[in-house]
Every structure is written in structure tokens, then in C-alpha cells.
Motif scaffolding. Structure first.
Motif, PDB file in Angstrom:
ATOM      1  N   UNK A 289       0.873  -1.321  -0.077  1.00  0.00           N
ATOM      2  CA  UNK A 289      -0.114  -0.001   0.183  1.00  0.00           C
ATOM      3  C   UNK A 289       0.872   1.405   0.118  1.00  0.00           C
ATOM      4  N   UNK A 290       1.920   1.392   0.824  1.00  0.00           N
ATOM      5  CA  UNK A 290       2.848   2.506   1.032  1.00  0.00           C
ATOM      6  C   UNK A 290       3.458   2.723  -0.450  1.00  0.00           C
ATOM      7  N   UNK A 291       3.998   1.816  -0.867  1.00  0.00           N
ATOM      8  CA  UNK A 291       4.952   1.643  -2.091  1.00  0.00           C
ATOM      9  C   UNK A 291       3.974   2.322  -3.105  1.00  0.00           C
ATOM     10  N   UNK A 292       2.779   1.999  -3.403  1.00  0.00           N
ATOM     11  CA  UNK A 292       1.841   2.347  -4.453  1.00  0.00           C
ATOM     12  C   UNK A 292       1.470   3.643  -4.180  1.00  0.00           C
ATOM     13  N   UNK A 293       1.211   4.214  -2.987  1.00  0.00           N
ATOM     14  CA  UNK A 293       0.401   5.494  -2.652  1.00  0.00           C
ATOM     15  C   UNK A 293       1.354   6.503  -2.236  1.00  0.00           C
ATOM     16  N   UNK A 294       2.476   6.138  -1.737  1.00  0.00           N
ATOM     17  CA  UNK A 294       3.473   7.256  -1.001  1.00  0.00           C
ATOM     18  C   UNK A 294       4.431   8.017  -2.037  1.00  0.00           C
ATOM     19  N   UNK A 295       4.828   9.194  -1.769  1.00  0.00           N
ATOM     20  CA  UNK A 295       5.853   9.681  -2.801  1.00  0.00           C
ATOM     21  C   UNK A 295       7.054   9.110  -2.489  1.00  0.00           C
ATOM     22  N   UNK A 296       8.175   9.164  -3.574  1.00  0.00           N
ATOM     23  CA  UNK A 296       9.466   8.502  -3.361  1.00  0.00           C
ATOM     24  C   UNK A 296       9.346   7.064  -3.173  1.00  0.00           C
ATOM     25  N   UNK A 297       8.369   6.490  -3.924  1.00  0.00           N
ATOM     26  CA  UNK A 297       8.439   5.121  -3.722  1.00  0.00           C
ATOM     27  C   UNK A 297       9.583   4.264  -3.812  1.00  0.00           C
ATOM     28  N   UNK A 298       9.877   3.300  -3.015  1.00  0.00           N
ATOM     29  CA  UNK A 298      11.122   2.396  -3.345  1.00  0.00           C
ATOM     30  C   UNK A 298      10.874   1.154  -3.740  1.00  0.00           C
ATOM     31  N   UNK A 299      10.493   0.231  -2.979  1.00  0.00           N
ATOM     32  CA  UNK A 299      10.010  -1.352  -3.382  1.00  0.00           C
ATOM     33  C   UNK A 299       8.847  -1.775  -2.431  1.00  0.00           C
ATOM     34  N   UNK A 300       8.016  -2.662  -2.756  1.00  0.00           N
ATOM     35  CA  UNK A 300       7.178  -3.354  -1.724  1.00  0.00           C
ATOM     36  C   UNK A 300       7.784  -4.531  -1.444  1.00  0.00           C
ATOM     37  N   UNK A 301       9.072  -4.962  -1.787  1.00  0.00           N
ATOM     38  CA  UNK A 301       9.679  -6.252  -1.569  1.00  0.00           C
ATOM     39  C   UNK A 301       9.869  -6.381   0.093  1.00  0.00           C
ATOM     40  N   UNK A 302       9.913  -7.291   0.753  1.00  0.00           N
ATOM     41  CA  UNK A 302      10.451  -7.743   1.893  1.00  0.00           C
ATOM     42  C   UNK A 302      11.740  -8.339   2.095  1.00  0.00           C
ATOM     43  N   UNK A 303      12.575  -7.680   2.925  1.00  0.00           N
ATOM     44  CA  UNK A 303      13.799  -8.247   3.154  1.00  0.00           C
ATOM     45  C   UNK A 303      14.311  -8.919   4.619  1.00  0.00           C
ATOM     46  N   UNK A 304      15.105  -9.616   4.581  1.00  0.00           N
ATOM     47  CA  UNK A 304      15.450 -10.414   6.028  1.00  0.00           C
ATOM     48  C   UNK A 304      16.974 -10.130   6.315  1.00  0.00           C
ATOM     49  N   UNK A 305      17.461  -9.867   7.522  1.00  0.00           N
ATOM     50  CA  UNK A 305      18.637  -9.585   7.977  1.00  0.00           C
ATOM     51  C   UNK A 305      19.351 -10.883   8.282  1.00  0.00           C
ATOM     52  N   UNK A 306      20.039 -11.344   7.603  1.00  0.00           N
ATOM     53  CA  UNK A 306      20.852 -12.751   7.841  1.00  0.00           C
ATOM     54  C   UNK A 306      22.300 -12.636   7.540  1.00  0.00           C
ATOM     55  N   UNK A 307      23.025 -13.039   8.276  1.00  0.00           N
ATOM     56  CA  UNK A 307      24.640 -13.036   8.125  1.00  0.00           C
ATOM     57  C   UNK A 307      25.133 -11.866   7.874  1.00  0.00           C
ATOM     58  N   UNK A 308      24.592 -10.625   8.609  1.00  0.00           N
ATOM     59  CA  UNK A 308      25.132  -9.463   8.471  1.00  0.00           C
ATOM     60  C   UNK A 308      24.742  -8.501   7.203  1.00  0.00           C
ATOM     61  N   UNK A 309      23.713  -8.877   6.460  1.00  0.00           N
ATOM     62  CA  UNK A 309      23.446  -8.210   5.299  1.00  0.00           C
ATOM     63  C   UNK A 309      22.133  -8.717   5.213  1.00  0.00           C
ATOM     64  N   UNK A 310      21.344  -7.661   4.369  1.00  0.00           N
ATOM     65  CA  UNK A 310      19.693  -7.810   4.114  1.00  0.00           C
ATOM     66  C   UNK A 310      19.563  -8.702   2.903  1.00  0.00           C
ATOM     67  N   UNK A 311      18.861  -9.652   2.566  1.00  0.00           N
ATOM     68  CA  UNK A 311      18.677 -10.406   1.501  1.00  0.00           C
ATOM     69  C   UNK A 311      16.868 -10.705   1.237  1.00  0.00           C
ATOM     70  N   UNK A 312      16.472 -10.789   0.139  1.00  0.00           N
ATOM     71  CA  UNK A 312      15.161 -11.109  -0.143  1.00  0.00           C
ATOM     72  C   UNK A 312      14.691 -12.135   0.755  1.00  0.00           C
ATOM     73  N   UNK A 313      13.542 -11.696   1.252  1.00  0.00           N
ATOM     74  CA  UNK A 313      12.678 -12.608   2.308  1.00  0.00           C
ATOM     75  C   UNK A 313      11.856 -13.551   1.331  1.00  0.00           C
TER      76      UNK A 313
END
Length: 282
Positions: A258-282
Motif C-alpha cells: 500500500x505504501x509503495x503504491x500510494x506514497x511519494x518517493x516510492x522504493x519497493x514493496x519487497x520484504x528483506x530479512x537480516x541474515x549473516x550481517x546483510x539484508x537479502x530477499x525474504x
């Protein structure tokens, strides 16, 4: 502080405004034009169409100003109209000036989605504007990149390899320098806890860049169940929950879309998980 409350309202699904409370795009554009003309008395500021202005300098050069993001931000919080217009006017006014040499102490890492650079160029060409200059970009994961920029008083100025070379900054030391600058420039980050989904705040411009600060991401300190799962749907929204919180993950997906679709300066609607010291696709 108003912005924090507005974002908390996002989590609580509050803050809906009646259409009659909001200026039309044409009305907003006229009011914005008057404010920008006052800030640039030597320039000629004209309306091309709703949310599209031209700024003609005394020397004859013409720049374009697109107000889509300003209007979107205003529409979500009409009571902040004066603040929104003032910030965007200051940003446009600064952008009309010739930039000086790159300041290494103001270089910051800006997290964007992979398509951002191509989309920025495509949108500029489609609108007849000047294409963005070459940027310095580094991969973060399969979906996100780091775009290096200079934090100026009113803008985020993206620069190219030539600017970096002239500033005497070595590419292999760029990320460490930018992250150190980010720690100094960013306001103190704070976790605003919710029953299912929580939010990380740190000003507005560089919230997704918090992904680069390892000290922020401790599941124990953040009080999440399982691994940290995050969403960065826009430039100023960073939401998180725990991987073992099934309802939280479900709500996080809904809010991200909802926020990626409606908000200004949209980034991404993907989720990420913090694993091994970095963020990767969840």
C-alpha cells in the motif's frame, strides 16, 4: 515530529482526509508557483500544466520543476502545506545554482531499488527534461543498490566518477567514508513499536540507508521473534517485524504494498530479512 506522527498513523490506519480538504493539483501548482517566484525574483516561473512549472533564468536557461512528489506529500497531510511548499521551494531554488566541488565530508549512501537510475532517465526524457548525470552506484543485494550522493543544505546531489576523482576520494574507501558521514548526519534513530509491525525513524531523507548500519539490527534489542524482516516501501518509511510473527509478516506485506503504491518517493514493496550481517530477499 509531525512526520513521525504521520507515519505512526500509517501503522494505525489513521489520518484519512476528505477530498474537500485538499487543494486541486491546479490550485496547488498556482500557490507553489507564487512561492517559487518569490524565492527566485530574477527568474520567470510559469505554469505549463498542473504540477509542471518552468523556471527561466535571466541568462535565458530554462529548467523544469515537477511537483508530483510535493503534491502527493501534501495530499497525505494537508495541514503541513506550508512546510511542504517551503521545503520543495528551497530545494528547487538551490538546484538552479551551479554546484560547487564535491565535499567528501558530505558524501552519503542512498539506498534505491535497481530500476531507479533507468527510471529517472526515462522519466526525464519523457518530460523533455535534462537526463540525470552519471552516478556512482554499488550493489547492495539482488533488489537494492547504493547510490552515492552529496548531502547539500536543501537537496541530495548525485554525482559521477569524475566528481569523485576530483575530490580525491578512492573508490575502495567510498563506502566506509559515506557510512561514517551518514552516522554523523542522521538524526538519532528510534524504533516505534507496534503490536504486529514496528517502524524505524531517523529523519526523512535517508531512512532506507539505515540498512547499512549494522549496529541498528539486533533482533534481541528490537524485540522481534525470529529474524528481522523489513520493508522500505518509500524513502522515509522503514517497517519491521520478526520472521516468527506470522501475522506481523502478513501485515508488513500489506503495508509495504500500500505504501509503495500510494506514497511519494516510492522504493519497493519487497520484504528483506537480516541474515549473516546483510539484508537479502525474504
Amino acid at each position: 515530529m509531525k512526520r513521525i506522527f504521520a507515519l505512526v498513523g500509517l501503522l494505525l490506519a489513521l489520518g484519512v482526509h476528505a477530498a474537500s480538504d485538499v487543494l486541486s493539483p491546479q490550485q496547488f501548482t498556482e500557490e507553489f508557483r507564487a512561492a517559487l517566484a518569490a524565492a527566485l525574483p530574477d527568474a520567470t516561473v510559469a505554469v505549463v500544466e498542473p504540477l509542471h512549472l518552468t523556471i527561466k533564468a535571466p541568462e535565458g536557461e530554462t529548467a523544469r520543476a515537477f511537483l508530483d512528489n510535493a503534491y502527493s506529500e501534501y495530499s497525505r497531510a494537508p495541514e503541513d502545506k506550508s512546510d511542504v511548499i517551503a521545503r520543495y521551494v528551497a530545494s528547487f531554488a538551490e538546484s538552479t545554482k551551479e554546484p560547487g566541488p564535491l565535499d567528501p565530508q558530505q558524501i552519503v549512501p542512498v539506498v534505491k531499488d535497481r530500476a531507479w537510475s533507468k527510471e529517472a532517465r526515462r522519466a526525464a526524457r519523457a518530460r523533455g527534461g535534462k537526463a540525470p548525470a552519471e552516478q556512482v552506484i554499488e550493489e547492495l543485494n539482488d533488489d537494492l543498490v547504493i547510490v552515492y550522493a552529496e548531502d547539500t543544505p536543501q537537496n541530495i546531489r548525485y554525482f559521477g566518477p569524475k566528481d569523485l576523482q576530483e575530490a580525491g576520494v578512492q573508490k575502495d574507501k567510498l563506502r566506509a567514508l559515506a557510512i561514517e558521514n551518514l552516522r554523523r548526519i542522521l538524526p538519532h534513530h528510534e524504533a516505534v513499536k507496534g503490536p504486529l509491525v514496528s517502524m524505524m525513524t531517523a529523519g526523512s531523507d535517508y531512512v532506507p540507508s539505515l540498512l547499512l548500519l549494522d549496529e541498528v539490527w539486533s533482533a534481541e534489542e528490537l524485540g522481534v521473534e525470529g529474524e528481522i524482516v523489513i520493508a522500505v516501501p518509500t524513502r522515509d518509511v522503514l517497517l519491521f517485524t520478526g520472521s516468527n510473527n506470522k501475522e506481523g509478516v502478513k501485515k508488513l506485506r500489506e503495508l509495504a504494498k500500500k505504501t509503495a503504491a500510494d506514497g511519494p518517493y516510492s522504493l519497493t514493496d519487497r520484504l528483506f530479512v537480516y541474515r549473516g550481517g546483510k539484508f537479502e530477499r525474504f
